[in-house]
Design a protein around this motif. Structure first.
Motif, PDB file in Angstrom:
ATOM      1  N   MET A 109      20.476  75.726  21.658  1.00  0.00           N
ATOM      2  CA  MET A 109      20.339  76.586  20.542  1.00  0.00           C
ATOM      3  C   MET A 109      19.681  75.538  19.345  1.00  0.00           C
ATOM      4  SD  MET A 109      20.306  79.419  19.583  1.00  0.00           S
ATOM      5  CE  MET A 109      20.806  80.503  18.291  1.00  0.00           C
ATOM      6  N   MET A 110      20.362  74.370  19.326  1.00  0.00           N
ATOM      7  CA  MET A 110      20.001  73.264  18.369  1.00  0.00           C
ATOM      8  C   MET A 110      18.380  72.995  18.776  1.00  0.00           C
ATOM      9  SD  MET A 110      23.189  70.991  17.136  1.00  0.00           S
ATOM     10  CE  MET A 110      22.873  69.779  18.554  1.00  0.00           C
ATOM     11  N   GLU A 111      18.010  72.927  19.869  1.00  0.00           N
ATOM     12  CA  GLU A 111      16.800  72.727  20.333  1.00  0.00           C
ATOM     13  C   GLU A 111      15.605  73.679  19.769  1.00  0.00           C
ATOM     14  OE1 GLU A 111      13.543  70.336  21.340  1.00  0.00           O
ATOM     15  OE2 GLU A 111      15.534  69.719  21.416  1.00  0.00           O
ATOM     16  N   LYS A 112      16.153  74.856  19.998  1.00  0.00           N
ATOM     17  CA  LYS A 112      15.320  76.062  19.371  1.00  0.00           C
ATOM     18  C   LYS A 112      15.200  76.111  17.966  1.00  0.00           C
ATOM     19  CE  LYS A 112      14.235  77.285  23.498  1.00  0.00           C
ATOM     20  NZ  LYS A 112      13.005  76.843  24.010  1.00  0.00           N
ATOM     21  N   GLU A 113      16.123  75.965  17.386  1.00  0.00           N
ATOM     22  CA  GLU A 113      16.287  75.835  15.804  1.00  0.00           C
ATOM     23  C   GLU A 113      14.998  74.726  15.510  1.00  0.00           C
ATOM     24  OE1 GLU A 113      20.645  76.934  14.255  1.00  0.00           O
ATOM     25  OE2 GLU A 113      19.762  74.779  14.376  1.00  0.00           O
ATOM     26  N   HIS A 114      15.152  73.452  16.211  1.00  0.00           N
ATOM     27  CA  HIS A 114      14.041  72.395  15.856  1.00  0.00           C
ATOM     28  C   HIS A 114      12.809  72.963  15.978  1.00  0.00           C
ATOM     29  CE1 HIS A 114      12.690  68.054  15.323  1.00  0.00           C
ATOM     30  NE2 HIS A 114      11.983  68.473  16.444  1.00  0.00           N
ATOM     31  N   GLU A 115      12.491  73.305  17.348  1.00  0.00           N
ATOM     32  CA  GLU A 115      11.216  74.089  17.725  1.00  0.00           C
ATOM     33  C   GLU A 115      10.717  75.307  16.439  1.00  0.00           C
ATOM     34  OE1 GLU A 115      11.603  75.507  21.657  1.00  0.00           O
ATOM     35  OE2 GLU A 115      11.902  73.338  22.387  1.00  0.00           O
ATOM     36  N   LEU A 116      11.492  76.088  15.965  1.00  0.00           N
ATOM     37  CA  LEU A 116      11.255  77.025  15.246  1.00  0.00           C
ATOM     38  C   LEU A 116      11.008  76.366  13.917  1.00  0.00           C
ATOM     39  CD1 LEU A 116      11.027  79.940  14.395  1.00  0.00           C
ATOM     40  CD2 LEU A 116      13.452  80.029  13.707  1.00  0.00           C
ATOM     41  N   ALA A 117      11.527  75.298  13.592  1.00  0.00           N
ATOM     42  CA  ALA A 117      11.140  74.613  12.183  1.00  0.00           C
ATOM     43  C   ALA A 117       9.823  73.976  12.473  1.00  0.00           C
ATOM     44  CB  ALA A 117      12.086  73.337  11.888  1.00  0.00           C
ATOM     45  N   VAL A 118       9.607  73.272  13.648  1.00  0.00           N
ATOM     46  CA  VAL A 118       8.137  72.625  13.673  1.00  0.00           C
ATOM     47  C   VAL A 118       7.158  73.652  13.667  1.00  0.00           C
ATOM     48  CG1 VAL A 118       7.180  71.302  15.627  1.00  0.00           C
ATOM     49  CG2 VAL A 118       9.332  70.666  14.861  1.00  0.00           C
ATOM     50  N   GLU A 119       7.502  74.783  14.192  1.00  0.00           N
ATOM     51  CA  GLU A 119       6.363  75.877  14.523  1.00  0.00           C
ATOM     52  C   GLU A 119       5.818  76.477  13.047  1.00  0.00           C
ATOM     53  OE1 GLU A 119       7.437  79.399  16.860  1.00  0.00           O
ATOM     54  OE2 GLU A 119       7.942  78.034  18.456  1.00  0.00           O
ATOM     55  N   TYR A 120       6.955  76.302  12.105  1.00  0.00           N
ATOM     56  CA  TYR A 120       6.913  76.855  10.551  1.00  0.00           C
ATOM     57  C   TYR A 120       5.714  75.678   9.974  1.00  0.00           C
ATOM     58  CZ  TYR A 120       9.663  80.932   9.676  1.00  0.00           C
ATOM     59  OH  TYR A 120       9.941  82.221   9.887  1.00  0.00           O
ATOM     60  N   VAL A 121       6.150  74.415  10.306  1.00  0.00           N
ATOM     61  CA  VAL A 121       5.317  73.405   9.783  1.00  0.00           C
ATOM     62  C   VAL A 121       3.771  73.435  10.360  1.00  0.00           C
ATOM     63  CG1 VAL A 121       5.099  70.727   9.856  1.00  0.00           C
ATOM     64  CG2 VAL A 121       7.197  71.840   9.291  1.00  0.00           C
ATOM     65  N   GLU A 122       3.816  73.652  11.704  1.00  0.00           N
ATOM     66  CA  GLU A 122       2.670  73.713  12.203  1.00  0.00           C
ATOM     67  C   GLU A 122       1.729  75.220  11.605  1.00  0.00           C
ATOM     68  OE1 GLU A 122       3.486  74.165  16.481  1.00  0.00           O
ATOM     69  OE2 GLU A 122       3.571  71.954  16.730  1.00  0.00           O
ATOM     70  N   CYS A 123       2.288  76.082  11.357  1.00  0.00           N
ATOM     71  CA  CYS A 123       1.659  77.099  10.695  1.00  0.00           C
ATOM     72  C   CYS A 123       1.149  76.714   9.205  1.00  0.00           C
ATOM     73  CB  CYS A 123       2.754  78.100  10.580  1.00  0.00           C
ATOM     74  SG  CYS A 123       1.910  79.801  10.154  1.00  0.00           S
ATOM     75  N   PHE A 124       2.074  76.079   8.585  1.00  0.00           N
ATOM     76  CA  PHE A 124       1.528  75.460   7.216  1.00  0.00           C
ATOM     77  C   PHE A 124       0.242  74.734   7.445  1.00  0.00           C
ATOM     78  CE2 PHE A 124       1.720  71.841   4.749  1.00  0.00           C
ATOM     79  CZ  PHE A 124       1.091  72.225   3.348  1.00  0.00           C
ATOM     80  N   MET A 125       0.244  73.851   8.490  1.00  0.00           N
ATOM     81  CA  MET A 125      -0.761  73.141   8.710  1.00  0.00           C
ATOM     82  C   MET A 125      -2.184  73.933   8.712  1.00  0.00           C
ATOM     83  SD  MET A 125      -0.027  70.019   7.893  1.00  0.00           S
ATOM     84  CE  MET A 125       1.022  68.581   7.912  1.00  0.00           C
ATOM     85  N   ARG A 126      -1.945  74.939   9.793  1.00  0.00           N
ATOM     86  CA  ARG A 126      -3.007  75.708  10.003  1.00  0.00           C
ATOM     87  C   ARG A 126      -3.481  76.511   8.966  1.00  0.00           C
ATOM     88  NH1 ARG A 126       0.055  76.599  14.569  1.00  0.00           N
ATOM     89  NH2 ARG A 126       0.921  78.722  13.923  1.00  0.00           N
ATOM     90  N   GLU A 127      -2.313  77.180   8.065  1.00  0.00           N
ATOM     91  CA  GLU A 127      -2.915  77.810   6.824  1.00  0.00           C
ATOM     92  C   GLU A 127      -3.431  76.978   5.956  1.00  0.00           C
ATOM     93  OE1 GLU A 127      -2.761  81.233   6.368  1.00  0.00           O
ATOM     94  OE2 GLU A 127      -2.483  80.899   8.364  1.00  0.00           O
ATOM     95  N   PHE A 128      -3.124  75.877   5.653  1.00  0.00           N
ATOM     96  CA  PHE A 128      -3.535  74.849   4.821  1.00  0.00           C
ATOM     97  C   PHE A 128      -5.161  74.698   5.214  1.00  0.00           C
ATOM     98  CE2 PHE A 128      -5.058  70.587   3.710  1.00  0.00           C
ATOM     99  CZ  PHE A 128      -4.989  70.480   2.358  1.00  0.00           C
ATOM    100  N   HIS A 129      -5.436  74.394   6.267  1.00  0.00           N
ATOM    101  CA  HIS A 129      -6.800  74.298   6.583  1.00  0.00           C
ATOM    102  C   HIS A 129      -7.562  75.372   6.351  1.00  0.00           C
ATOM    103  CE1 HIS A 129      -6.280  70.107   7.887  1.00  0.00           C
ATOM    104  NE2 HIS A 129      -5.221  70.548   8.444  1.00  0.00           N
ATOM    105  N   LYS A 130      -7.110  76.419   6.241  1.00  0.00           N
ATOM    106  CA  LYS A 130      -7.876  77.855   5.756  1.00  0.00           C
ATOM    107  C   LYS A 130      -8.075  77.873   4.420  1.00  0.00           C
ATOM    108  CE  LYS A 130      -5.816  80.430   9.639  1.00  0.00           C
ATOM    109  NZ  LYS A 130      -5.170  81.663   9.986  1.00  0.00           N
TER     110      LYS A 130
END
Length: 181
Positions: A109-130
């Motif tokens: 569960m902790m690993e999944k939380e970490h992965e979810l947070a990283v997904e939000y950061v990656e989404c931020f990066m993708r949106e930033f580049h748009k």
């Protein structure tokens, strides 16, 4: 301050391993405090997006936030690498030997939380580049708000991790005390 990956705790309970365990717990506390400070600053920066007097200032803030985020994620990755390579394997190995209830669901569960947070950061990066300097403040704010969600998840993750790991370490140290009585 930078987080580096080093040391091994092994699975024995000799004096060196107990000392190593104390050092690991101290390192965990220090790194968590440092990461929490970084996340707090990230939140402060993200909340400021959309509040500048001009769109150009918001764009500049967002660019700075992107660079800050890259640095925070490097620190977080180094921390996670140390935890996954040193601390958690020791605890899993120790408690498996003790035939305690499995730690797997909590760790998963902790690993999944970490992965979810990283997904939000990656989404931020993708949106930033748009985005472009002339993008609307609303789009800039929505992009920055992805980091606020990542910060919330990561802070919660750290809190849960401490609630799991510290009692386990306390149990190991209690076991060691009984061993040497």
């Amino acid at each position: 301050m930078s987080i580096e990956s080093s040391q091994s705790l092994g699975t024995g309970l000799g004096e060196d391993h107990v000392t190593g365990l104390f050092a690991a717990v101290q390192r965990l506390q220090n790194e968590h405090a440092y990461i929490l400070e970084l996340l707090e600053e990230m939140e402060v920066q993200a909340v400021q997006i959309g509040k500048a007097s001009t769109t150009a200032q918001d764009w500049s803030r967002l660019q700075h936030l992107r660079l800050w985020t890259i640095g925070v994620m490097q620190e977080l990755e180094a921390h996670a690498k140390w935890e996954d390579g040193v601390l958690l394997p020791f605890l899993v190995s120790y408690f498996h030997l003790q035939e305690s209830p499995s730690l797997a669901p909590s760790l998963w569960m902790m690993e999944k939380e970490h992965e979810l947070a990283v997904e939000y950061v990656e989404c931020f990066m993708r949106e930033f580049h748009k985005l472009r300097p002339a993008s609307s403040r609303e789009r800039m704010w929505k992009t920055a708000s992805l980091l606020l969600q990542a910060c919330y998840i990561l802070k919660s993750h750290i809190e849960k991790e401490e609630k799991l790991v510290f009692p386990l370490v306390e149990q190991v140290l209690t076991d060691v005390d009984y061993l040497f009585l």
